[in-house]
Design a protein around this motif. Structure first.
Motif, short mmCIF file in Angstrom:
data_model
loop_
_atom_site.label_atom_id
_atom_site.label_comp_id
_atom_site.label_asym_id
_atom_site.label_seq_id
_atom_site.Cartn_x
_atom_site.Cartn_y
_atom_site.Cartn_z
N SER A 17 5.06 25.19 0.42
CA SER A 17 3.34 24.45 0.30
C SER A 17 3.04 23.69 -1.29
CB SER A 17 3.17 26.45 0.09
OG SER A 17 2.75 27.39 0.74
N SER A 18 4.12 24.24 -2.37
CA SER A 18 3.35 22.68 -2.82
C SER A 18 3.44 21.83 -2.50
CB SER A 18 3.75 23.06 -4.29
OG SER A 18 3.74 23.92 -5.19
N MET A 19 5.11 21.11 -1.40
CA MET A 19 5.02 20.37 -1.35
C MET A 19 4.12 19.77 0.12
SD MET A 19 7.73 18.71 -1.04
CE MET A 19 9.68 18.64 -0.99
N ALA A 20 3.61 20.29 0.89
CA ALA A 20 2.74 20.34 1.89
C ALA A 20 1.73 19.32 0.95
CB ALA A 20 2.87 21.77 2.41
N VAL A 21 0.82 20.38 -0.07
CA VAL A 21 0.24 19.72 -0.92
C VAL A 21 -0.14 18.34 -1.28
CG1 VAL A 21 -1.61 19.99 -3.24
CG2 VAL A 21 -0.48 22.09 -1.61
N PHE A 22 1.41 18.68 -1.89
CA PHE A 22 1.62 16.88 -2.44
C PHE A 22 2.05 15.42 -0.97
CE2 PHE A 22 4.22 13.37 -3.91
CZ PHE A 22 3.91 12.80 -5.24
N HIS A 23 2.76 16.09 -0.23
CA HIS A 23 2.61 15.18 1.19
C HIS A 23 1.07 15.08 1.76
CE1 HIS A 23 6.94 16.43 2.16
NE2 HIS A 23 6.69 15.39 1.34
N ASN A 24 0.05 16.02 1.47
CA ASN A 24 -1.06 15.48 1.86
C ASN A 24 -1.56 14.55 0.80
OD1 ASN A 24 -1.46 17.35 4.20
ND2 ASN A 24 -1.89 19.21 2.90
N LEU A 25 -1.53 14.55 0.01
CA LEU A 25 -1.74 13.63 -1.44
C LEU A 25 -1.46 12.55 -0.85
CD1 LEU A 25 -1.58 13.90 -4.80
CD2 LEU A 25 -1.42 12.16 -3.91
N LEU A 26 0.22 12.09 -0.08
CA LEU A 26 -0.63 10.34 0.27
C LEU A 26 -0.39 10.31 1.59
CD1 LEU A 26 4.15 11.13 -0.56
CD2 LEU A 26 2.58 10.19 -2.03
N LEU A 27 -0.59 10.92 2.22
CA LEU A 27 -1.11 10.92 3.69
C LEU A 27 -2.62 10.54 3.11
CD1 LEU A 27 0.11 13.82 5.51
CD2 LEU A 27 0.52 10.88 6.00
N ARG A 28 -3.40 11.77 2.66
CA ARG A 28 -4.65 10.71 2.24
C ARG A 28 -5.09 9.61 1.51
NH1 ARG A 28 -5.50 15.26 -0.63
NH2 ARG A 28 -5.87 16.63 1.02
N SER A 29 -4.16 9.80 0.50
CA SER A 29 -4.55 8.44 0.14
C SER A 29 -3.98 7.13 0.76
CB SER A 29 -3.76 7.78 -1.26
OG SER A 29 -1.98 8.43 -1.06
N LEU A 30 -2.86 7.34 1.97
CA LEU A 30 -1.87 6.11 3.12
C LEU A 30 -3.96 6.24 3.66
CD1 LEU A 30 -0.73 4.31 4.14
CD2 LEU A 30 0.78 6.17 5.95
N ASN A 31 -4.26 6.95 4.11
CA ASN A 31 -5.46 6.85 4.87
C ASN A 31 -7.13 6.13 4.30
OD1 ASN A 31 -5.00 8.56 7.11
ND2 ASN A 31 -5.53 10.80 6.46
N THR A 32 -7.27 6.43 2.79
CA THR A 32 -7.95 5.82 2.24
C THR A 32 -7.92 4.34 2.35
OG1 THR A 32 -6.94 5.87 -0.05
CG2 THR A 32 -8.38 7.60 0.47
N ILE A 33 -6.13 4.02 2.28
CA ILE A 33 -6.00 2.59 2.43
C ILE A 33 -5.73 1.68 3.71
CG2 ILE A 33 -3.64 0.66 2.21
CD1 ILE A 33 -2.59 3.21 -0.15
N TYR A 34 -5.94 2.72 4.48
CA TYR A 34 -5.78 2.46 6.26
C TYR A 34 -7.58 2.16 6.37
CZ TYR A 34 -4.99 1.91 10.50
OH TYR A 34 -4.76 1.35 12.44
N LEU A 35 -8.15 2.96 6.20
CA LEU A 35 -9.36 2.83 6.24
C LEU A 35 -10.21 1.70 5.64
CD1 LEU A 35 -10.05 6.85 7.12
CD2 LEU A 35 -10.00 4.71 9.09
N GLN A 36 -9.55 1.20 4.38
CA GLN A 36 -10.93 0.63 3.70
C GLN A 36 -10.42 -0.64 3.59
OE1 GLN A 36 -12.84 2.97 0.17
NE2 GLN A 36 -10.63 3.07 0.71
N ALA A 37 -8.94 -1.33 4.12
CA ALA A 37 -8.58 -2.62 4.64
C ALA A 37 -8.63 -3.00 4.52
CB ALA A 37 -7.24 -2.44 3.95
N PRO A 38 -9.25 -3.63 6.00
CA PRO A 38 -10.15 -5.16 6.43
C PRO A 38 -11.27 -5.07 5.43
CG PRO A 38 -9.62 -3.04 7.82
CD PRO A 38 -9.36 -2.37 6.45
N HIS A 39 -12.09 -4.54 5.08
CA HIS A 39 -13.77 -4.11 4.53
C HIS A 39 -14.11 -4.39 3.04
CE1 HIS A 39 -14.58 -2.62 8.67
NE2 HIS A 39 -13.77 -1.72 7.84
N VAL A 40 -12.41 -4.98 2.33
CA VAL A 40 -12.92 -5.33 1.05
C VAL A 40 -12.86 -6.35 0.49
CG1 VAL A 40 -11.56 -5.58 -1.07
CG2 VAL A 40 -10.82 -3.56 0.65
N LYS A 41 -13.90 -6.62 -0.14
CA LYS A 41 -14.32 -7.90 -0.12
C LYS A 41 -13.28 -8.34 -1.23
CE LYS A 41 -19.22 -6.00 0.02
NZ LYS A 41 -20.83 -5.89 -0.68
#
Length: 259
Positions: free
Chosen positions: A40-64
């Motif tokens: 479960s701890s591993m899953a929480v950390f993996h989610n952190l990696l996925l969630r942060s990767l999502n922030t990069i993917y979603l925001q990358a085209p819109h950064v000024k």
């Protein structure tokens, strides 16, 4: 309630979160064995990696342009985090598991999966390093294309690793999985991790996930968390506005959004 981010669904896409065994088995108020706890701890950390990767993917085209230097720094924190995580597994965590079990090769499938997306992640890191001093040339579309090259197999691996840890239960008390997880050097504080890796973790750790089951994760004194979130994070303060959450783990609207 997750905030709306225009055309996006907060930071939960394109890579979906992984349910923790503790939540799936409805064990939030029950003492569990260390295999469930560690997985479960591993899953929480993996989610952190996925969630942060999502922030990069979603925001990358819109950064000024004025934010690109900070965004490149933030995005590189993800590379540092994933590289440290998988290096720690291959050099410490997995060999320790095999030694405790008395059986070589039982974690080989996990390492083989690392090789599938290794090239794409290295390209990700190399691209960001190549932008030093010329961050305004950063291309969000190129960033997305790189992530598309490794994201799906990475997501599959991060999901598959959870049942692989649960399967170790057959070794009974030969493996003290929680102890092995906790003693990895990746979890120890260094000057570098204090200034970058730890704040990166904090601003992408959703403490509302699974009805708040992980609101106290990790088990670090509140004073230490406050110090890291309120003071140490100031060293690279421009980075963390791109995170999925506040430094206290509350989901927030993404900073760079499309129209």
């Amino acid at each position: 309630m997750v905030p709306s981010t225009g055309p996006f669904e907060w930071a939960s896409t394109p890579f979906t979160m992984i349910a923790t065994p503790k939540h799936v088995q409805n064990l939030s108020d029950t003492k569990t064995d260390e295999y469930v706890e560690a997985a479960s701890s591993m899953a929480v950390f993996h989610n952190l990696l996925l969630r942060s990767l999502n922030t990069i993917y979603l925001q990358a085209p819109h950064v000024k342009d004025g934010d690109k230097k900070a965004f490149v720094g933030y995005a590189y924190c993800w590379y540092d985090a994933i590289d440290a995580h998988h290096t720690g597994e291959e050099q410490e965590f997995f060999p320790w598991i095999e030694e405790a079990a008395g059986e070589k090769g039982i974690m080989d499938a996990n390492v083989e999966q690392h090789k599938i997306f290794e090239k794409g992640i290295k390209e990700y890191g190399s691209y960001l390093r190549s932008l030093k001093g010329k961050e305004k040339t950063f291309s969000g579309d190129h960033m997305r294309s790189i992530i598309n090259s490794f994201g799906p197999p990475l997501h599959q691996h991060l999901s598959d690793e959870i049942p692989s840890l649960l399967a170790l239960r057959k070794y009974g008390d030969k493996i003290h999985l929680n102890e092995l997880w906790d003693k990895q050097s990746i979890g120890k504080f260094t000057l570098h991790s204090a200034a970058t890796r730890i704040p990166f973790y904090l601003c992408n750790l959703d403490r509302t996930f699974e009805d708040g089951l992980w609101k106290d994760f990790p088990e670090v004194p509140k004073l230490a968390k406050d110090f890291m979130g309120n003071w140490v994070a100031r060293l690279n303060g421009g980075y963390w506005k791109f995170g999925a959450c506040t430094m206290t783990g509350v989901p927030k609207e993404l900073y760079a959004k499309g129209k």
